[in-house]
Structures are given as C-alpha cells and as structure tokens.
Scaffold this active site. Structure first.
Site, PDB file in Angstrom:
ATOM      1  N   ASP A  54       0.788  -1.394   0.334  1.00 38.98           N
ATOM      2  CA  ASP A  54      -0.309  -0.219   0.052  1.00 38.98           C
ATOM      3  C   ASP A  54       0.936   1.643  -0.120  1.00 38.98           C
ATOM      4  OD1 ASP A  54      -2.385   2.053   0.467  1.00 38.98           O
ATOM      5  OD2 ASP A  54      -1.201   2.230   2.483  1.00 38.98           O
ATOM      6  N   TYR A  59       3.271  10.079   0.626  1.00 39.68           N
ATOM      7  CA  TYR A  59       4.297   9.241   1.812  1.00 39.68           C
ATOM      8  C   TYR A  59       5.620  10.044   1.399  1.00 39.68           C
ATOM      9  CZ  TYR A  59       0.230   6.327   3.476  1.00 39.68           C
ATOM     10  OH  TYR A  59      -0.882   5.556   3.703  1.00 39.68           O
ATOM     11  N   LYS A  85      -3.777   5.798  -3.268  1.00 40.16           N
ATOM     12  CA  LYS A  85      -4.606   7.114  -2.497  1.00 40.16           C
ATOM     13  C   LYS A  85      -4.686   8.518  -3.092  1.00 40.16           C
ATOM     14  CE  LYS A  85      -3.991   5.008   1.794  1.00 40.16           C
ATOM     15  NZ  LYS A  85      -2.644   4.400   1.765  1.00 40.16           N
ATOM     16  N   ILE A 243       3.640   2.741  19.924  1.00 43.06           N
ATOM     17  CA  ILE A 243       3.896   1.930  21.333  1.00 43.06           C
ATOM     18  C   ILE A 243       3.476   0.373  21.724  1.00 43.06           C
ATOM     19  CG2 ILE A 243       1.585   2.457  22.068  1.00 43.06           C
ATOM     20  CD1 ILE A 243       2.790   3.889  24.904  1.00 43.06           C
TER      21      ILE A 243
END
Length: 347
Positions: A54, A59, A85, A243
């Site tokens: 993807d 990006y 996208k 995280i």
C-alpha cells in the site's frame, strides 16, 4: 505466507497476503533512508512472502510511490496486489513551504492541496501512475477524509460533501470500467469509515490504528456492518504508531505523538500479561486484528530489513488463547473481540 481471498463483487476478487506492507516509512518518515536501503527493505518483504503493498502520494510527497513502483516494476503484475490513494494534489513549492517538515525528510519540495473533487481524484490517480511507472492499481482509497486530518467536523463535512458529489463518482467510474478492482477509504477514524459506508458502495477500508490491541471500539457497529456487507478491512497501524511495538518506554509514540499517561499505563498492563505467557507485546499486537473475519491483511511498515524480518517472524508466532482470556478477564480487551482461530469472541 498465508493469504486471504476477498471477492465482494463476484468478479474473482483479490488475494491478500495476511501480512502486507505499508510504505509510509519508505517516504523517509521520521528519518531519511537511501534508495538502495528502501530497495533492500522491499526485497526483504518480497522474500518473506509479502505480496500486498500500500502506498500514497503523501508518503514522502511522492517518494514512496516512486520507490515502490521502481521495485514492483521488476515483478510479474499478477504476483502482487497494490493500492494507492487520492484526495491530495502535490504542487511544487519553495523548500520551506513543503508539507511534512519535521515528519518527512529529504523529500521533493511539494505542498499538499486537498482536493476530493472529480477532477482532483482523476488528476491524483494519473500522477500516481507517473510516479510509480505502473500500468495498473488494484485498489484506490480516498485518503484521510476524517476529522483527525482536517481539524474540525465542519471542515471534514465540507470535504465529505465535495467527495460524494465528485471524487466518489470518479472512483465508481474507474471501478465500473475495470481500471481498478476495488475502491474504499484509507482513514484514521472508524466512525468516518462507517459514515462513508452508509452513503456509498465501498469495497474495502484501510482502517489505520483503530482496531488494535489497545482499541476495539470499532466492534460497536462498524466491523459488524463490514462483516454483513462483505466489506474487507486492511488494518494499518497495528502498533498504534509505535507504542505496541516498543512497549511503554519513555517517548513511546501513540497516534504520531507522545503517548499520554493513561495509554502508557494500559500498555504496561497489557505487556505484563504478554510476558506471563512468554509472548512479545509486538507479536500479540500484530496477530490480534487478523482474528476478525472482516480483516484481509495487516500492514505494518518498515524502514529496515530487521523490521521486516521481525514482522514476518511475529506473524508466524503462535499466541496462546489463554493470553487473550487473561486480557479480557482483566478488562484490558473487549469481551466480544474475536480471538483464536475460529473464535466467536469468547476466547
């Protein structure tokens, strides 16, 4: 690498590898890497069996699309699935005006202009062909049509209106012509995914970070809707932007910012349960979303060969059902979350 076949429209559909690859890190997210390093990462992903990639114009302001396109051009087209996208036009600007300063490094000097109109979607789609050099895309996602990116509900509503009146019609036309096999949204909020699904005919949603070991609110209504309508879910951000991979360390990232104390505390408690069962927190986080029947692929990114190897190893790590049962018993996971193969949510 295990695969999952999706065929909502009865036209042979698409086959996803359960582990896909999100290419935001290849756009020099948080730090710059060379073209050779990016190629090595993509080559490692391929060697581990990953066949779904993807990407997006955002990006690296075109950098990730260029890198992934250059790599995939060496492969047989029938051997991979690729999505990009629409929703942004990239315009040349002065270096100090470029989008993503402090987030993306060593990128082209481009600034984003949100454009969800018919012409905007078509222009973005054509530009992606030029950057990647590919002749086709399998999936087209409308990108970041959410409050998280647009700042207010009013601004988001404005762009949703623009999209449904224009860009959505462009995507429907592209699908009807067979230019793409599927359309959907790449969005950070399950509520907005649901709102779009209620207003249009969408095939897949790339839901970023909203169905994870930390968050399962999408089970309220959105994921049941997807299951009922055969809408597939690509799960991005399985580590909630960091995280769930790093654990509750100082500076741990959640939603692209420093994690708040309540999130750090919850992750600490989840990690304690994982340690009890000799399972790495990251492995549990990577595997969890794939137990939901609507999920077709999970797409962590990677900026190094070691990260790709770690993700591949994590997907092949068996997770004992007792781990999920303990998390549910302690109130650290929704009781109705599907866990373990063939589970109905009860563990």
């Amino acid at each position: 690498m295990k695969t999952r076949h999706w065929d909502r429209r009865g036209d042979s559909g698409l086959t996803f590898t359960e582990l896909g690859f999100g290419t935001a890190p290849l756009g020099n997210l948080y730090r710059a890497i060379t073209d050779d390093a990016a190629a090595a990462v993509l080559d490692a992903a391929w060697r581990y069996g990953i066949r779904y990639f993807d990407t997006a114009p955002l990006y690296g302001l075109g950098l990730a699309e260029r890198r992934v396109g250059h790599f995939l051009a060496t492969k047989k087209r029938e051997d991979f699935v690729v999505s990009t996208k629409v929703g942004r036009i990239l315009k040349v600007c002065r270096p100090e005006q470029r989008t993503g300063i402090g987030k993306f490094f060593d990128t082209p000097s481009r600034r984003e202009v949100f454009d969800y109109s018919y012409d905007g979607v078509m222009r973005s789609f054509e530009a992606s062909f030029e950057r990647t050099g590919l002749d086709s895309f399998d999936i087209l996602f409308v990108h970041d049509l959410d409050v998280f990116n647009h700042g207010t509900q009013a601004a988001c509503d404005h762009y949703v209106g623009q999209f449904m009146a224009g860009g959505y019609q462009a995507m429907i036309s592209l699908r009807d012509q067979g230019v793409v096999k599927a359309i959907g949204g790449g969005i950070n909020e399950w509520e907005m995914c649901q709102a779009l699904a209620e207003r249009g005919d969408f095939d897949l949603f790339l839901l970023a970070g909203r169905y994870t070991l930390l968050e399962q609110e999408a089970l309220e209504s959105f994921l049941p809707m997807c299951e009922a309508r055969d809408i597939g879910i690509v799960l991005g951000g399985p580590y909630n932007s960091g995280i769930l991979a790093t654990g509750p360390i100082a500076g741990a990232q959640y939603n692209y910012s420093d994690a708040p104390s309540e999130i750090v505390d919850k992750v600490r408690r989840i990690e304690q349960v994982c340690r009890k069962h000799d399972v790495a927190l990251a492995d549990a986080a990577l595997n969890f979303p794939l137990f939901h029947p609507a999920v077709v692929s999970v797409i962590p990114g990677g900026q190094s060969v070691d990260q790709v190897a770690s993700n591949a190893r994590g997907r092949s790590t068996p997770i004992p059902c007792a781990l999920w049962e303990d998390l549910k018993m302690l109130g650290l996971m929704r009781a109705d979350a599907p866990v373990c193969e063939g589970s109905n949510g009860t563990g």
